[in-house]
Design a protein around this motif. Structure first.
Motif, short mmCIF file in Angstrom:
data_model
loop_
_atom_site.label_atom_id
_atom_site.label_comp_id
_atom_site.label_asym_id
_atom_site.label_seq_id
_atom_site.Cartn_x
_atom_site.Cartn_y
_atom_site.Cartn_z
N ARG A 74 -0.94 9.58 1.08
CA ARG A 74 0.11 10.11 0.19
C ARG A 74 -0.26 11.47 -0.39
N ASP A 75 -1.55 11.80 -0.39
CA ASP A 75 -2.00 13.09 -0.90
C ASP A 75 -2.24 14.11 0.21
N MET A 76 -2.06 13.69 1.45
CA MET A 76 -2.32 14.56 2.59
C MET A 76 -1.04 15.26 3.04
N CYS B 27 0.83 -1.21 0.00
CA CYS B 27 0.00 0.00 0.00
C CYS B 27 0.87 1.26 0.00
N LYS B 28 0.81 2.03 -1.07
CA LYS B 28 1.61 3.25 -1.16
C LYS B 28 1.23 4.26 -0.08
N ASP B 29 -0.06 4.36 0.24
CA ASP B 29 -0.47 5.29 1.29
C ASP B 29 0.07 4.87 2.64
N CYS B 30 0.14 3.56 2.89
CA CYS B 30 0.70 3.05 4.15
C CYS B 30 2.18 3.40 4.26
N ARG B 31 2.90 3.18 3.18
CA ARG B 31 4.33 3.50 3.19
C ARG B 31 4.55 5.00 3.34
N GLU B 32 3.72 5.79 2.71
CA GLU B 32 3.87 7.25 2.80
C GLU B 32 3.53 7.75 4.19
N LEU B 33 2.48 7.21 4.80
CA LEU B 33 2.16 7.61 6.17
C LEU B 33 3.31 7.26 7.10
N ALA B 34 3.88 6.07 6.95
CA ALA B 34 5.02 5.68 7.79
C ALA B 34 6.18 6.64 7.60
N ARG B 35 6.44 7.04 6.36
CA ARG B 35 7.53 7.99 6.10
C ARG B 35 7.23 9.33 6.76
N LYS B 36 6.02 9.83 6.60
CA LYS B 36 5.66 11.13 7.17
C LYS B 36 5.65 11.09 8.70
N MET B 37 5.28 9.94 9.27
CA MET B 37 5.29 9.83 10.73
C MET B 37 6.71 9.76 11.28
N GLY B 38 7.67 9.56 10.41
CA GLY B 38 9.06 9.45 10.83
C GLY B 38 9.87 10.72 10.67
N GLU B 39 9.24 11.81 10.25
CA GLU B 39 10.00 13.04 10.03
C GLU B 39 9.13 14.27 10.32
N GLY B 40 9.78 15.36 10.61
CA GLY B 40 9.11 16.65 10.76
C GLY B 40 8.19 16.76 11.96
N SER B 41 7.24 17.68 11.84
CA SER B 41 6.36 17.98 12.97
C SER B 41 5.45 16.81 13.32
N LEU B 42 5.04 16.04 12.33
CA LEU B 42 4.20 14.87 12.61
C LEU B 42 4.97 13.85 13.45
#
Length: 160
Positions: free
Chosen positions: A144-146, A68-83
């Motif tokens: 991935r679009d959020m 799931c591309k959205d799953c991988r993208e959420l994991a990436r976003k949860m691993g960096e920045g303010s999130l």
């Protein structure tokens, strides 16, 4: 150096280059696959609950799959920045692989089946394991679009 020796050396160098390229690409692929398909979800959740109790945090179960591309993208976003900062301050994170809806369905059912409307999906547990909140309408299915603000809004709703 004879021409035959030069040809052998060239082939050896090419084979070494291909081997190193393959090793590098598989390492990069592993970095982008956040769900451990061989993990024992219940044992991981138990360990997360113990850690959450010690750290006075909640547990964030993230249901998803590596395909799931959205799953991988959420994991990436949860691993960096303010999130990442927000998540690490409040939660002990445990990822639960659901495969192609053929793994850990019993675990998802225990927590309100948040993945029934799409993945990634999340459930928030208190340190005793009680379900506090969960996604129920595919809120993160287009991760991935959020942007960070949209993701933070979903997490803010879960924290209420």
């Amino acid at each position: 150096m004879k021409q035959a020796d030069m040809l052998r050396a060239s082939r050896l160098a090419l084979n070494l280059f291909i081997l190193l390229a393959c090793l590098g690409s598989s390492a990069r692929a592993a970095d982008t696959m956040p769900y451990d398909e061989a993990a024992n979800a219940r044992a991981d959740i138990a360990a997360a609950l113990k850690q959450a109790k010690q750290q006075k945090k909640h547990v964030l179960l993230v249901f998803g799959a590596n395909w799931c591309k959205d799953c991988r993208e959420l994991a990436r976003k949860m691993g960096e920045g303010s999130l990442a900062q927000h998540v690490s301050r409040q939660y002990v994170v445990t990822k639960v692989d659901i495969g192609n809806w053929d793994r850990n369905q019993d675990v998802a059912a225990d927590y309100g089946n948040p993945s029934k409307k799409g993945i990634p999906a999340v459930a928030v547990l208190d340190a005793k394991g009680k379900l506090r909140h969960a996604t129920s309408a595919g809120e993160l299915a287009s991760a991935r679009d959020m942007g960070d603000a949209e993701l933070m809004a979903v997490f803010a709703q879960l924290a209420k």
